[in-house]
Design an enzyme around this catalytic site. Structure first.
Site, PDB file in Angstrom:
ATOM      1  N   GLU A 178       9.460  16.115  14.731  1.00 10.54           N
ATOM      2  CA  GLU A 178       9.927  15.942  13.351  1.00 10.54           C
ATOM      3  C   GLU A 178       9.154  16.898  12.452  1.00 10.54           C
ATOM      4  O   GLU A 178       7.942  16.772  12.308  1.00 10.54           O
ATOM      5  CB  GLU A 178       9.693  14.490  12.918  1.00 10.54           C
ATOM      6  N   LYS A 206       0.844  -1.193   0.000  1.00  7.55           N
ATOM      7  CA  LYS A 206       0.000   0.000   0.000  1.00  7.55           C
ATOM      8  C   LYS A 206       0.883   1.248   0.000  1.00  7.55           C
ATOM      9  O   LYS A 206       1.510   1.580   1.004  1.00  7.55           O
ATOM     10  CB  LYS A 206      -0.929   0.050   1.216  1.00  7.55           C
ATOM     11  N   GLU A 252      10.133   1.176  10.179  1.00 11.38           N
ATOM     12  CA  GLU A 252      11.140   2.213   9.901  1.00 11.38           C
ATOM     13  C   GLU A 252      10.428   3.551  10.072  1.00 11.38           C
ATOM     14  O   GLU A 252       9.582   3.915   9.255  1.00 11.38           O
ATOM     15  CB  GLU A 252      11.694   2.068   8.475  1.00 11.38           C
ATOM     16  N   CYS A 276      13.554  10.971   6.386  1.00 14.87           N
ATOM     17  CA  CYS A 276      13.546  10.499   7.775  1.00 14.87           C
ATOM     18  C   CYS A 276      14.892  10.760   8.434  1.00 14.87           C
ATOM     19  O   CYS A 276      14.956  10.998   9.633  1.00 14.87           O
ATOM     20  CB  CYS A 276      13.210   9.013   7.817  1.00 14.87           C
TER      21      CYS A 276
HETATM   22  P1  NAD Z   1       2.471   8.165   7.657  1.00  9.53           P
HETATM   23  O1  NAD Z   1       2.819   7.385   8.869  1.00  9.53           O
HETATM   24  O2  NAD Z   1       1.409   9.174   7.737  1.00  9.53           O
HETATM   25  O3  NAD Z   1       2.036   7.175   6.487  1.00  9.53           O
HETATM   26  C1  NAD Z   1       2.861   6.118   6.042  1.00  9.53           C
HETATM   27  C2  NAD Z   1       1.982   5.061   5.391  1.00  9.53           C
HETATM   28  O4  NAD Z   1       1.149   4.479   6.395  1.00  9.53           O
HETATM   29  C3  NAD Z   1       1.043   5.601   4.320  1.00  9.53           C
HETATM   30  O5  NAD Z   1       0.960   4.675   3.264  1.00  9.53           O
HETATM   31  C4  NAD Z   1      -0.271   5.702   5.070  1.00  9.53           C
HETATM   32  O6  NAD Z   1      -1.394   5.643   4.231  1.00  9.53           O
HETATM   33  C5  NAD Z   1      -0.195   4.474   5.954  1.00  9.53           C
HETATM   34  N1  NAD Z   1      -1.081   4.491   7.131  1.00  9.53           N
HETATM   35  C6  NAD Z   1      -1.558   5.576   7.802  1.00  9.53           C
HETATM   36  N2  NAD Z   1      -2.348   5.169   8.815  1.00  9.53           N
HETATM   37  C7  NAD Z   1      -2.361   3.810   8.795  1.00  9.53           C
HETATM   38  C8  NAD Z   1      -2.989   2.820   9.599  1.00  9.53           C
HETATM   39  N3  NAD Z   1      -3.778   3.141  10.626  1.00  9.53           N
HETATM   40  N4  NAD Z   1      -2.781   1.522   9.297  1.00  9.53           N
HETATM   41  C9  NAD Z   1      -1.988   1.183   8.273  1.00  9.53           C
HETATM   42  N5  NAD Z   1      -1.374   2.082   7.467  1.00  9.53           N
HETATM   43  C10 NAD Z   1      -1.547   3.377   7.727  1.00  9.53           C
HETATM   44  O7  NAD Z   1       3.836   8.786   7.135  1.00  9.53           O
HETATM   45  P2  NAD Z   1       4.040   9.792   5.911  1.00  9.53           P
HETATM   46  O8  NAD Z   1       3.562  11.138   6.328  1.00  9.53           O
HETATM   47  O9  NAD Z   1       3.498   9.174   4.660  1.00  9.53           O
HETATM   48  O10 NAD Z   1       5.632   9.775   5.785  1.00  9.53           O
HETATM   49  C11 NAD Z   1       6.470  10.570   6.543  1.00  9.53           C
HETATM   50  C12 NAD Z   1       7.010   9.796   7.734  1.00  9.53           C
HETATM   51  O11 NAD Z   1       7.714   8.636   7.295  1.00  9.53           O
HETATM   52  C13 NAD Z   1       8.015  10.591   8.530  1.00  9.53           C
HETATM   53  O12 NAD Z   1       7.773  10.439   9.901  1.00  9.53           O
HETATM   54  C14 NAD Z   1       9.353   9.947   8.168  1.00  9.53           C
HETATM   55  O13 NAD Z   1      10.357  10.103   9.115  1.00  9.53           O
HETATM   56  C15 NAD Z   1       8.957   8.532   7.981  1.00  9.53           C
HETATM   57  N6  NAD Z   1       9.946   7.818   7.166  1.00  9.53           N
HETATM   58  C16 NAD Z   1      10.793   6.918   7.787  1.00  9.53           C
HETATM   59  C17 NAD Z   1      11.767   6.260   7.048  1.00  9.53           C
HETATM   60  C18 NAD Z   1      12.708   5.278   7.696  1.00  9.53           C
HETATM   61  O14 NAD Z   1      13.310   4.487   6.971  1.00  9.53           O
HETATM   62  N7  NAD Z   1      12.891   5.299   8.999  1.00  9.53           N
HETATM   63  C19 NAD Z   1      11.876   6.500   5.678  1.00  9.53           C
HETATM   64  C20 NAD Z   1      11.009   7.407   5.088  1.00  9.53           C
HETATM   65  C21 NAD Z   1      10.038   8.058   5.850  1.00  9.53           C
END
Ligand code: NAD
Length: 492
Positions: free
Chosen positions: A387, A177, A252, A286
């Site tokens: 963040e 997804k 992650e 991130c």
């Molecule tokens: P997010 O957590 O809002 O969403 C990430 C994914 O999770 C999306 O596909 C979203 O639709 C899905 N999601 C949201 N709620 C969910 C639920 N209840 N159940 C299952 N899936 C759900 O994050 P974002 O805003 O898309 O991305 C930014 C974040 O990602 C930042 O915090 C960043 O640090 C992190 N990030 C971490 C890494 C890493 O490797 N550590 C890499 C890239 C981004």
């Protein structure tokens, strides 16, 4: 020109079948000008259910194939990505706003990930463990079945590949997804995967809302593991749902990484590394180095040079080869970054450069935000703890190494850290004291698929990448082969 065929009109991939998602319609926006690129109908829980049950059937046969046969398919997918590299990069630039240089690198890294995992699979040896009795003992790894992969919007094709490649290599089916804001390049990757001749049903790509499609994947009884990249709040929700099922997860998550300059640092190299570490990807990374620690004795001189360098950064459209700082992913996200900076100002933070949207017609409709440096706030302030995920750097000073380490570690996150020093002993000592999954020394934001990646504290759980990255998508099993000639003496 963007090739229209990359994303078929409003279709998602459900277990080998391309069709319109059965959920709500969503518009994909070009953040450079706010125009609608296309519409995608979301996946629903019913689509997830179908993808999982057909994925389970497909993985049963796929998991029995020999490693070199599975590896051959991974190489075909890598060939497909490389063959479509420019189209994919352009599509991702439109969908995420990122510079073409960066999206080209992400596409190359996605192809490299499939090749690396193919090689790792072909050389993945099972273990004979040290004997402790009269048996031959062995540790083997078996596929899980169906794996859920949930990715964020900041580097879609690279994070998709980081999950799909090892999961397929390990013999599983994958239900991916992608994020609501950026589904297009994941769908284009799905088209490449189907065209590569991978057995149908092994990969589904289901764009949709996290609370609908994402949640349905996590809670589905047929999904045996979820690999998630995204925010810590979402990661925690997923961990709770996984706990109910006693399902393994790889998480992650977010970061608020410190970059530390020591008195003996090569200032020019440090400034270049710091700029790249926070302002490339417009800070939407991130591992962005968002907290800068400077030695008090050199802070003024350093900041003067840093601020001048920040003011010179070129802001523009992702397709302009001169651009260094492209628009943020979405206007709503840009507004969230602006809100953080306003709160920093209200708390007494001094904005040394940036702190607003760029002026000029060319930026008027885009989700642009100026590269920003904020000083004068304590490490405990929300600006230094939350963040922001945008081009915003907080500057702090230090006098003493113990205090420096304590404040660098005073964060719920533990993802990455940068150290700038010419003294290898300082680098070694401090690197080992910092809570971070990755420490860069005299460099920043370098990545290699062959080096494991993980977060400490609230930055994550589990490890991705590296030769043993495939093992994360398997179930380990131990085998004892009895070698006794005589029956067990206990039975008399
Ligand atoms: P997010 O957590 O809002 O969403 C990430 C994914 O999770 C999306 O596909 C979203 O639709 C899905 N999601 C949201 N709620 C969910 C639920 N209840 N159940 C299952 N899936 C759900 O994050 P974002 O805003 O898309 O991305 C930014 C974040 O990602 C930042 O915090 C960043 O640090 C992190 N990030 C971490 C890494 C890493 O490797 N550590 C890499 C890239 C981004």
């Amino acid at each position: 020109m963007l090739a229209e065929a990359v994303v078929p009109a409003d279709e998602i991939l459900v277990a080998g079948e391309w069709r319109r998602g059965s959920g709500a319609e969503s518009k994909s926006i070009d953040p450079a000008d706010g125009s609608v690129i296309t519409t995608v109908h979301h996946a629903t829980a019913e689509d997830v259910d179908e993808a999982v049950s057909r994925g389970a059937e497909a993985s049963a046969e796929w998991g029995r194939r020999l490693p070199h046969e599975r590896a051959r398919h991974l190489h075909r997918i890598a060939d497909g990505i490389e063959g479509a590299a420019e189209r994919l990069a352009r599509l991702q630039t439109r969908d995420t706003g990122k510079t073409l240089k960066e999206t080209s690198a992400l596409v190359a890294s996605a192809a490299g990930t499939f090749r690396y995992m193919a090689a790792a699979l072909e050389t993945f040896d099972e273990e004979l463990t040290a004997p402790r009795g009269s048996s031959l003992t062995m540790s083997v790894h078996e596929p899980i079945g169906v794996v859920g992969a949930i990715t964020p919007w900041n580097s879609p094709i690279a994070s998709d590949a980081q999950k799909i490649a090892p999961a397929l290599a390990a013999g599983n089916a994958v239900v991916l997804k992608p994020a609501e804001w950026t589904p297009l390049v994941s769908l284009a990757l799905a088209r490449i995967i189907t065209d590569s001749g991978l057995p149908p049903g092994l990969v589904s790509v289901l764009p949709g809302r996290g609370s609908v499609a994402g949640d349905a994947i996590v809670r589905h009884p047929g999904v045996g593991k979820v690999s998630f990249t995204g925010g810590t709040t979402t990661g925690r929700l997923i961990a709770h749902a996984a706990a109910d099922k006693l399902m393994p997860v790889t998480l992650e998550l977010g970061g608020k990484s410190p970059t530390i300059v020591f008195e003996d640092a090569d200032i020019e190299a440090a400034i270049a590394g710091i700029l790249f570490g926070i302002y490339s990807s417009s800070g939407q990374s991130c591992i962005a180095g968002s907290r800068l620690f400077l030695p008090s004795a050199r802070a003024e001189e350093f900041l003067e040079r840093l601020v001048k360098a920040v003011a010179r950064l070129r802001i523009g459209h992702g397709l302009d080869p001169a651009t260094q700082v492209a628009p943020l992913v979405h206007h709503r996200h840009r507004d969230s970054v602006a809100g953080h900076v306003e709160r920093a100002r209200a708390a007494g933070g001094e904005v040394l450069v940036g702190g607003g949207v760029p002026e000029g017609d060319v930026y008027a409709d885009g989700a642009y935000y100026l590269p920003t440096v904020i000083a004068g706030l304590d490490n405990s302030s929300p600006t230094c703890q939350e963040e922001i995920f945008g081009p915003v750097l907080s500057v702090l000073t230090y006098d003493d190494e113990d205090d420096l380490v304590a404040r660098a570690n005073d964060s719920v996150y533990g993802l990455a850290c940068g150290l700038w020093t010419r003294d290898y002993r300082t680098a070694w000592r401090v690197a080992r004291r910092i809570d971070a999954g990755t420490v860069w020394i005299n460099t920043y934001k370098q990545f290699s698929i062959s080096t494991p990646f993980s977060g400490m504290k609230e930055s994550g759980l589990g490890t991705e990448k590296g030769r043993r990255g495939i093992a994360e998508y398997t179930r380990q099993k131990s085998l004892y082969w009895g070698l006794d000639e005589a029956p067990h003496p206990w039975a008399g």
